[in-house]
Design an enzyme around this catalytic site. Structure first.
Site, PDB file in Angstrom:
ATOM      1  CD  GLN A  39      -2.359   1.263   2.861  1.00 22.06           C
ATOM      2  OE1 GLN A  39      -1.815   0.694   3.796  1.00 22.06           O
ATOM      3  NE2 GLN A  39      -3.483   1.933   2.999  1.00 22.06           N
ATOM      4  N   GLY A  40       0.859   2.004  -1.086  1.00 25.46           N
ATOM      5  CA  GLY A  40       1.677   3.213  -1.184  1.00 25.46           C
ATOM      6  C   GLY A  40       0.852   4.474  -1.022  1.00 25.46           C
ATOM      7  CB  SER A  67       2.322   7.187   4.460  1.00 29.95           C
ATOM      8  OG  SER A  67       1.226   6.613   5.112  1.00 29.95           O
ATOM      9  CB  SER A 125       3.788  -2.653   5.333  1.00 35.39           C
ATOM     10  OG  SER A 125       3.590  -1.760   6.384  1.00 35.39           O
ATOM     11  CD  GLU A 159      -4.967   0.346   7.119  1.00 38.37           C
ATOM     12  OE1 GLU A 159      -5.257   1.241   6.303  1.00 38.37           O
ATOM     13  OE2 GLU A 159      -3.838   0.210   7.596  1.00 38.37           O
ATOM     14  CD  GLU A 192      -2.511  11.145  19.158  1.00 39.52           C
ATOM     15  OE1 GLU A 192      -2.182  10.595  18.085  1.00 39.52           O
ATOM     16  OE2 GLU A 192      -2.181  10.695  20.270  1.00 39.52           O
TER      17      GLU A 192
HETATM   18  C1  FAD Z   1       4.225  -0.098  11.357  1.00 37.15           C
HETATM   19  C2  FAD Z   1       3.663   0.854  10.342  1.00 37.15           C
HETATM   20  C3  FAD Z   1       3.242   0.370   9.114  1.00 37.15           C
HETATM   21  C4  FAD Z   1       2.761   1.251   8.148  1.00 37.15           C
HETATM   22  N1  FAD Z   1       2.418   0.756   6.912  1.00 37.15           N
HETATM   23  C5  FAD Z   1       2.026   1.613   5.939  1.00 37.15           C
HETATM   24  C6  FAD Z   1       1.767   1.138   4.611  1.00 37.15           C
HETATM   25  O1  FAD Z   1       1.888  -0.054   4.323  1.00 37.15           O
HETATM   26  N2  FAD Z   1       1.412   2.034   3.668  1.00 37.15           N
HETATM   27  C7  FAD Z   1       1.260   3.365   3.929  1.00 37.15           C
HETATM   28  O2  FAD Z   1       0.897   4.113   3.046  1.00 37.15           O
HETATM   29  N3  FAD Z   1       1.512   3.861   5.181  1.00 37.15           N
HETATM   30  C8  FAD Z   1       1.891   3.005   6.178  1.00 37.15           C
HETATM   31  N4  FAD Z   1       2.169   3.492   7.447  1.00 37.15           N
HETATM   32  C9  FAD Z   1       2.107   4.932   7.673  1.00 37.15           C
HETATM   33  C10 FAD Z   1       0.964   5.364   8.584  1.00 37.15           C
HETATM   34  O3  FAD Z   1      -0.247   5.347   7.884  1.00 37.15           O
HETATM   35  C11 FAD Z   1       1.318   6.782   9.097  1.00 37.15           C
HETATM   36  O4  FAD Z   1       2.442   6.636   9.947  1.00 37.15           O
HETATM   37  C12 FAD Z   1       0.180   7.405   9.870  1.00 37.15           C
HETATM   38  O5  FAD Z   1      -0.875   7.738   9.016  1.00 37.15           O
HETATM   39  C13 FAD Z   1       0.644   8.682  10.606  1.00 37.15           C
HETATM   40  O6  FAD Z   1       1.276   9.549   9.724  1.00 37.15           O
HETATM   41  P1  FAD Z   1       2.729  10.147  10.005  1.00 37.15           P
HETATM   42  O7  FAD Z   1       3.646   9.013  10.329  1.00 37.15           O
HETATM   43  O8  FAD Z   1       3.092  11.018   8.866  1.00 37.15           O
HETATM   44  O9  FAD Z   1       2.580  10.992  11.331  1.00 37.15           O
HETATM   45  P2  FAD Z   1       1.991  12.463  11.437  1.00 37.15           P
HETATM   46  O10 FAD Z   1       0.760  12.584  10.618  1.00 37.15           O
HETATM   47  O11 FAD Z   1       3.095  13.438  11.186  1.00 37.15           O
HETATM   48  O12 FAD Z   1       1.589  12.514  12.970  1.00 37.15           O
HETATM   49  C14 FAD Z   1       2.542  12.722  14.000  1.00 37.15           C
HETATM   50  C15 FAD Z   1       1.776  12.879  15.306  1.00 37.15           C
HETATM   51  O13 FAD Z   1       0.924  14.027  15.237  1.00 37.15           O
HETATM   52  C16 FAD Z   1      -0.432  13.662  15.532  1.00 37.15           C
HETATM   53  N5  FAD Z   1      -1.336  14.440  14.672  1.00 37.15           N
HETATM   54  C17 FAD Z   1      -1.276  14.571  13.324  1.00 37.15           C
HETATM   55  N6  FAD Z   1      -2.297  15.344  12.875  1.00 37.15           N
HETATM   56  C18 FAD Z   1      -3.027  15.663  13.964  1.00 37.15           C
HETATM   57  C19 FAD Z   1      -4.218  16.449  14.157  1.00 37.15           C
HETATM   58  N7  FAD Z   1      -4.861  17.007  13.121  1.00 37.15           N
HETATM   59  N8  FAD Z   1      -4.705  16.583  15.422  1.00 37.15           N
HETATM   60  C20 FAD Z   1      -4.073  15.990  16.488  1.00 37.15           C
HETATM   61  N9  FAD Z   1      -2.930  15.269  16.359  1.00 37.15           N
HETATM   62  C21 FAD Z   1      -2.416  15.107  15.117  1.00 37.15           C
HETATM   63  C22 FAD Z   1      -0.518  12.180  15.206  1.00 37.15           C
HETATM   64  O14 FAD Z   1      -1.546  11.556  15.936  1.00 37.15           O
HETATM   65  C23 FAD Z   1       0.857  11.695  15.614  1.00 37.15           C
HETATM   66  O15 FAD Z   1       0.871  11.449  17.008  1.00 37.15           O
HETATM   67  C24 FAD Z   1       2.657   2.638   8.433  1.00 37.15           C
HETATM   68  C25 FAD Z   1       3.067   3.119   9.679  1.00 37.15           C
HETATM   69  C26 FAD Z   1       3.569   2.248  10.635  1.00 37.15           C
HETATM   70  C27 FAD Z   1       4.021   2.821  11.952  1.00 37.15           C
END
Ligand code: FAD
Length: 400
Positions: free
Chosen positions: A127-128, A130, A162, A245, A387
């Site tokens: 899944q691409g 993020s 992933s 999901e 959050e």
């Molecule tokens: C183990 C793992 C597997 C994953 N697999 C995939 C995958 O296969 N494909 C894929 O596309 N993605 C994948 N992801 C990505 C995942 O979807 C993102 O990590 C997730 O959506 C959070 O985005 P971010 O990491 O950019 O964090 P951010 O969005 O930068 O968030 C950082 C922090 O800020 C908080 N925050 C953000 N916005 C708000 C708001 N509006 N109000 C309050 N708090 C806020 C969040 O809750 C978090 O605590 C994976 C992530 C992990 C950890």
């Protein structure tokens, strides 16, 4: 009110249990229990093929595409038994994410081309979505796809993808129109992972796994026929997918199995000659987690029973995602509490799969527990951070 299962459901359970006992390959189940990330491609393929040959490759798909037509209760029983048997449950990106989108919005050619290989285990997906600056704020993604004749040309970067190293295909969200509001300019593309211009770079995670990746896309050419549905409608399809999901993210079956495992460990660990599970302090901890998990189970069953309902379940699904992912952290924490100093056993999830020999220095029940605890910290992030789920609940349930 009757809380039991009917006789027919019980005999269905027995048949499913017998199948898992006899057919789940012991070597795959062992690697799965220790929790190697990512699992070997051949393990996923071999197990999916066995399920497919029994007609259970994707129980929840519509019957015309190879599903089973089971009731929600039967699907629930199937999943309970799968986890009770410690059998592998992998490949959600294929069977539970991209396939339902292709079934709901894909062209006839896409259904014919992609669903069969997923069902048989011949092809496996990643899944691409993020990107480095677009996780929670997914609509802010920057990867572009520009139409050039009959092909889209993709440029950009994905992250946290992933299983990108073992996937045959990826489903990508890309920006096809920068002139409209972000949600309207996103499209959903199916991309073969060995297409020239794709570079995959693993990110080593805290438990030593190499399941997460950065994916770089440089002038990647994809036939126009790989666009799902309409250009600019990718956001709608992605929301459809993410809702599925998150329901899975209640992690009910995982949580039940891991609680059972915590209790097994506590029955074998002793304090002053007494099994840990019989000590009042630990027994109270177990009871607290068990009561909350039972409540989670009933909430999930209520949602399953409403699968055909017209009601908008978004807020409820978000609440389940929060409870289920927090529960994942609690049951794995309970295992750590039960193991005490034995948490120091660490299985390197990056080790070659064949190197996972049984370590005679440690009781078998210690295998994979610490790394499992560590990776469970991510459960409140992936599939939509906690959050952000709270924001959804505030908006949809309370109108804030
Ligand atoms: C183990 C793992 C597997 C994953 N697999 C995939 C995958 O296969 N494909 C894929 O596309 N993605 C994948 N992801 C990505 C995942 O979807 C993102 O990590 C997730 O959506 C959070 O985005 P971010 O990491 O950019 O964090 P951010 O969005 O930068 O968030 C950082 C922090 O800020 C908080 N925050 C953000 N916005 C708000 C708001 N509006 N109000 C309050 N708090 C806020 C969040 O809750 C978090 O605590 C994976 C992530 C992990 C950890």
């Amino acid at each position: 009110m009757h809380f039991g299962y009917s006789e027919e459901d019980e005999s269905f359970r027995q048949a499913v249990r017998k199948f898992f006992d006899e057919q789940a390959p012991a070597d795959i189940s062992r690697r799965w229990r220790v929790g190697v990330h990512p699992p070997a491609r051949d393990d996923i393929r071999r197990w999916q093929r066995i399920l497919y040959e029994r007609g259970w490759g994707a129980p929840h798909w519509p019957v015309e595409h190879g599903g089973t037509g089971w009731s929600a209760l039967r699907k629930h029983i199937f999943m309970e038994e799968l986890y009770n048997a410690d059998a592998m449950d992998y490949g959600w990106q294929s069977t539970q994410m991209v396939a339902p989108v292709i079934i709901a919005f894909g062209s006839d050619w896409q259904k014919k081309r992609f669903l069969g290989p997923i069902l048989r285990g011949d092809e496996f997906w990643c899944q691409g979505f993020s990107e480095p600056n677009a996780g929670s704020d997914l609509a802010g993604l920057k990867t572009t796809a520009v139409l050039d004749g009959d092909e889209y040309v993709i440029n950009g970067q994905k992250i946290w993808t992933s299983d990108a190293t073992i996937a045959d295909w990826g489903f990508f969200l890309v920006k096809t129109d920068a002139t409209v509001k972000p949600q309207r300019g996103i499209s959903f593309l199916l991309v073969k992972m060995d297409t020239p211009g794709i570079t995959v770079r693993p990110i080593v995670s805290i438990e030593g796994g190499r399941g997460l990746n950065e994916v770089f896309l440089e002038n990647v050419r994809v036939p126009k026929s790989h666009l799902v549905g309409e250009a600019g409608m990718g956001w709608t399809y992605a929301k459809y997918l993410l809702e599925k999901e998150r329901t899975a993210s209640a992690f009910l079956y995982f949580n039940k199995r891991e609680l059972r495992r915590a209790k097994d460990i506590a029955a074998q660990e002793r304090v002053d000659g007494l099994p840990l599970i019989d000590t009042p302090g630990f027994a109270r901890k177990v009871a607290e987690v068990e009561a909350d998990l039972l409540a989670l189970e009933w909430s999930v069953l209520r949602i399953l029973a409403q699968e055909k309902s017209e009601r908008n379940l978004d807020a409820v699904v978000s609440a389940l995602k929060i409870s289920g992912s927090e529960m994942q952290q609690r049951v794995t924490q309970l295992q750590m509490d039960a193991l005490g100093p034995r948490v120091l056993r660490f299985d390197d999830h990056g080790a070659p799969h064949d190197d996972l020999s049984i370590d005679e220095n440690w009781p078998d029940y210690t295998g994979g527990r610490t790394s499992g605890y560590l990776i469970a910290r991510a459960s409140t992030i992936y599939g939509g951070a906690r959050e952000v789920q709270k924001n959804i609940i505030a908006k949809l349930a309370f109108g804030l």
